[in-house]
Design an enzyme around this catalytic site. Structure first.
Site, PDB file in Angstrom:
ATOM      1  N   GLY B 264       0.808  -1.227   0.000  1.00  0.00           N
ATOM      2  CA  GLY B 264       0.000   0.000   0.000  1.00  0.00           C
ATOM      3  C   GLY B 264       0.833   1.266   0.000  1.00  0.00           C
ATOM      4  O   GLY B 264       0.622   2.165  -0.817  1.00  0.00           O
ATOM      5  N   GLU B 351       5.834   2.564   8.862  1.00  0.00           N
ATOM      6  CA  GLU B 351       5.168   1.281   8.650  1.00  0.00           C
ATOM      7  C   GLU B 351       6.135   0.240   8.075  1.00  0.00           C
ATOM      8  O   GLU B 351       5.968  -0.958   8.281  1.00  0.00           O
ATOM      9  CB  GLU B 351       3.953   1.448   7.722  1.00  0.00           C
ATOM     10  CG  GLU B 351       2.970   0.277   7.817  1.00  0.00           C
ATOM     11  CD  GLU B 351       1.654   0.520   7.086  1.00  0.00           C
ATOM     12  OE1 GLU B 351       1.645   1.299   6.113  1.00  0.00           O
ATOM     13  OE2 GLU B 351       0.637  -0.081   7.484  1.00  0.00           O
ATOM     14  N   HIS B 382       7.684  29.002  12.475  1.00  0.00           N
ATOM     15  CA  HIS B 382       6.841  29.727  13.428  1.00  0.00           C
ATOM     16  C   HIS B 382       6.100  28.765  14.348  1.00  0.00           C
ATOM     17  O   HIS B 382       5.156  29.160  15.021  1.00  0.00           O
ATOM     18  CB  HIS B 382       5.845  30.608  12.675  1.00  0.00           C
ATOM     19  CG  HIS B 382       6.504  31.713  11.910  1.00  0.00           C
ATOM     20  ND1 HIS B 382       6.563  33.000  12.365  1.00  0.00           N
ATOM     21  CD2 HIS B 382       7.178  31.702  10.739  1.00  0.00           C
ATOM     22  CE1 HIS B 382       7.214  33.748  11.501  1.00  0.00           C
ATOM     23  NE2 HIS B 382       7.596  32.993  10.504  1.00  0.00           N
ATOM     24  N   LYS B 497      -7.530  -4.485  14.229  1.00  0.00           N
ATOM     25  CA  LYS B 497      -8.694  -4.831  13.395  1.00  0.00           C
ATOM     26  C   LYS B 497      -9.525  -5.945  14.039  1.00  0.00           C
ATOM     27  O   LYS B 497     -10.753  -5.877  14.083  1.00  0.00           O
ATOM     28  CB  LYS B 497      -8.236  -5.294  12.003  1.00  0.00           C
ATOM     29  CG  LYS B 497      -7.656  -4.195  11.128  1.00  0.00           C
ATOM     30  CD  LYS B 497      -7.387  -4.729   9.715  1.00  0.00           C
ATOM     31  CE  LYS B 497      -6.517  -3.761   8.928  1.00  0.00           C
ATOM     32  NZ  LYS B 497      -6.143  -4.265   7.605  1.00  0.00           N
TER      33      LYS B 497
END
Lengths: 520, 520
Positions: B264, B351, B382, B497
């Site tokens: 992925g 990952e 900043h 999951k």
């Protein structure tokens, strides 16, 4: 009241000898119920999955008392000069309402000063939103564009995005120009209808390079747009200090004021965030945000650490940093609306406590502010959580979640709504990090004992958001007191500004690498 | 070819004894010219401000040779099973073009397979862009919405934003839905003209919870929109594997294929990024991006580390992590267009190498992948640069910059353009971090000796962007080889999951805290 280094506290010496509690073993239903503190705005701070136990909590209470954290907060609220480096008061909490005594400075009641700005914001935003104040060609304003950088950008932007989805669609749209990169302004200006756009210039000093440059770029774009009769000055307001060049300028429609007692990263609840949010959503929404922050500010006065969420969060953070020696912290909101909230907290925390000298300018012998990063869940789960679960380093996690979505546009797929899936993932991650999983395949083994806290609420509305913001501001303040830092200056950003001018003079038209070599 | 732990290499033992070079003292004009490597796409990688000297570079070359980094890369290109955990080839470089031998798998020439997908993308995107393929009610497509999460979102989104400003305004707009949070989809769908919108469903497995849920949410929104005769199936394409439920589905207009050999986070140059970018900008732009990446992939084959930018970057990263013991790295692009590029690199790196077991499943005794974070400059200056300059920890910095802006919408303010100011700031920061500044006021003292590298180019176009992407992919690959990790699986995301399903079953309607307590 004494300001002293944390390593000179006897309770800190005690703390250094206290082993972290094993979260894998200790995380229980009882602990989840017990290790939970009410925060303002209906939020709760839960630290059941943090490596603290009753013995450590006792020492943290002693540390809080020994470092006189509440006394120091009281002194701040009462207008003592807490920002000693710049010899300034620290008054951002006062923008949300007075808690203790009236504060006088510069010959005025500062609470009244902030209140007057709020009144001006209320009136002006109502007149713009009702169409009483129109653009120079007679069109009603439909879009506001904030031009600011750092604290004039990150906080207001994060808050705007956080509330946008909860508002009805008749609101004004807001956009942001911050970077001096000309492509930033070009992207925002593309397709913009200048006639119905109001620009908000935000710079406390009125001299910020990026902001002034982008203002000139915007004025040039308006002038060359060919729109007949358009007057850029009627499409700009300023948020600045009374003494700044912008304040007296006739090139703006109106000026709203801040002062030296509100640091950029603490300015979201002043006019810096207030003008934008009131124009976009109406003053009432901004007012709700202030009330949530004010609630959290009041709760932060509690001496008992088990009743003071910001204080507990700060103390646990110090335990993680100085005893467990963990150098980073991840901010993980399970709410797409809080997508840019971690970027704001990154500034808030790292600019406040990323310092290695104490309030007296002496180098300290302990670690101070951690690196802060984060993305919203469940997105982060499909990204960097691999390292959080199975990497070689432990990263403490600060989860945030809400029972209900902002918009009621949800459907049931495979027996559950999206919001239920979102929150099931949040709970599952906390448990997975803490408890891990045994597996004969070492690739699928999770060691667990990875620490997290979670801030929860019913729904992300303006009040909850204000409390969430104040929670982290107060956490950072307490940590600054713990480490004996001045959390309210930022000398570390000055050198680059000075050098940039030098580079610009010496090697304007060169490539980056030539300029790099030439400046040495 | 041998896969072994880095701490079993004699060159690594040697490296551990080599003190970091003092950048404050050593940064010179000569070094800036010498410590510079050409990368693909016209880019340069400059490591003059990294704490390495000739002696360390010699050892790093020995380490590269001893760990057989180039041999391993060659094996990967030639189709060996490098992702041993999942028993898969690793072929993302092949999506950019064949470099060494033809790779066969699953009974086909994989180079041809990717080429066929590209041809399909070219034809389809041209037909959509020309108006030959229209929406189901006869309108030309004007907007594409990518529905995907993790690698199906972060890379394509970062690349789209990176190129958007460089394209003429007649292009299709792209939007993204990723989070299972229903507010994410609600925000994107608000005000969308479904009749002229094409949705791209991206899920390799075709079973990703977030993506399928968001698909159903979108279909529901289209169906209840009241638009007469609209057919959701004619407004959706899929990017998935041939065997996935989405591939055979009749609910999409067309399917484009990926396979198990593209992870992925490495899929931006496959159909996962290709369909979106070709629809938005035209196939030629995507093709240029591939050619830049292909150039970088070829340069990454060089054995000499002083001629191989990705390899050098990887080796220096290991020196920083394992010898200097620095746990984080900041990515700082001085280009607003690269605003979300750090979020992509965060996934790519964390990952891939956020793992504590080696390729054989044995726990390693050294630190692996660092925490990656970053924001674009000058915005970051900043914000969190205070900690980078004056905090108690050292954070290695990876700057990125381009001599020219993407859009020619720049003006001169106070004698310089915005682009010149942007780059003057970039150069000034590198020098400020390295050299620091003495000051009698300890608050204004900068210790210096803070390490950085910079990747520079003329302008951020598609080719440069492709090379930049491949540079980091190849860096991460080499680091995985160095640490003896499998950089191509992600078992660490699975447990969450599984647990989420359990939470959903047990405590669907509860508050977060009740669900949290109940699951234990």
């Amino acid at each position: 009241m004494e300001f002293k280094n944390i390593d000179s506290c006897t309770s800190f010496t005690q703390l250094m000898s206290q082993e972290p509690c094993n979260v894998k073993k200790e995380l229980t239903k009882n602990r989840i119920q017990a290790y939970c503190i009410a925060e303002g705005g209906g939020l709760s701070y839960n630290y059941a999955a943090m490596p603290v136990d009753e013995a450590i909590l006792k020492t943290l209470q002693e540390l809080s008392d020994e470092q006189q954290l509440i006394e120091k907060y009281v002194a701040l609220l009462n207008g003592e000069i807490i920002n000693t480096g710049e010899k300034r008061l620290v008054l951002h909490q006062l923008t949300r309402g007075q808690i203790l005594s009236t504060v006088f400075a510069d010959g005025e009641d500062k609470g009244e000063f902030y209140k007057t700005q709020l009144d001006n914001i209320k009136t002006f935003s109502e007149e713009v939103r009702s169409g009483k104040i129109k653009g120079s060609t007679g069109k009603t304003f439909k879009t506001v564009v904030q031009i600011g950088i750092g604290g004039s950008d990150l906080g207001p932007r994060a808050l705007y995005l956080a509330l946008k989805g909860s508002q009805d669609s008749s609101q004004l749209a807001a956009k942001f120009i911050s970077n001096v990169d000309p492509d930033d302004a070009a992207n925002v200006l593309e397709g913009l209808d200048f006639e119905s756009t109001l620009f908000i210039l935000v710079s406390k000093s009125g001299t910020t390079l990026e902001t002034l440059t982008n203002r000139d770029l915007v004025i040039e774009a308006i002038k060359t747009s060919g729109i007949k009769g358009i007057n850029p000055a009627k499409h700009m307001v300023a948020v600045t200090s009374k003494t700044s060049p912008l304040a007296s300028s006739e090139s703006v429609l109106k000026a709203f004021f801040i002062d030296d007692y509100i640091g950029g990263r603490y300015s979201s609840t002043s006019a810096v965030g207030g003008v934008l949010l009131s124009l976009a959503f109406g003053y009432e929404t901004f007012s709700q945000l202030l009330s949530g922050a004010h609630e959290a500010d009041k709760l932060a006065l509690g001496m008992d650490i088990t009743q003071n969420a910001a204080l507990m969060d700060a103390l646990i953070g110090v335990y993680l940093r100085n005893v467990c020696l963990l150098p980073t912290t991840a901010i993980l909101p399970y709410s797409q609306a809080l997508n840019r909230f971690p970027a704001h907290l990154q500034q808030l925390d790292m600019e406040s406590n990323g310092k290695h000298v104490n309030r007296r300018g002496e180098a300290v012998a302990y670690a101070t502010g951690p690196v802060i990063f984060g993305e919203s869940g469940t997105n982060g789960q499909h990204s960097f959580y691999q390292l959080l679960h199975q990497g070689t380093d432990t990263v403490p996690l600060q989860f945030i979640g809400f029972s209900e979505s902002q918009q009621d546009k949800d459907i049931v797929v495979e027996g559950s709504t999206s919001q239920e899936k979102l929150n099931a993932n949040l709970v599952a991650q906390i448990v997975a990090f803490a408890r891990g999983k045994e597996d004969t395949n070492p690739n699928k083994q999770f060691e667990g004992n990875r620490y997290s806290s979670v801030i929860t609420g019913k729904q992300l509305d303006a009040k909850a958001l204000g409390a969430l913001l104040a929670h982290f501001e107060n956490k950072v303040m307490f940590q600054g007191f713990l480490w004996n830092l001045n959390s309210f200056d930022q000398e570390g950003v000055q050198l680059g500004k000075v050098l940039a001018k030098k580079v610009l003079e010496g090697c304007k038209d060169d490539t980056i690498l030539k300029a790099y070599a030439d400046i040495l």
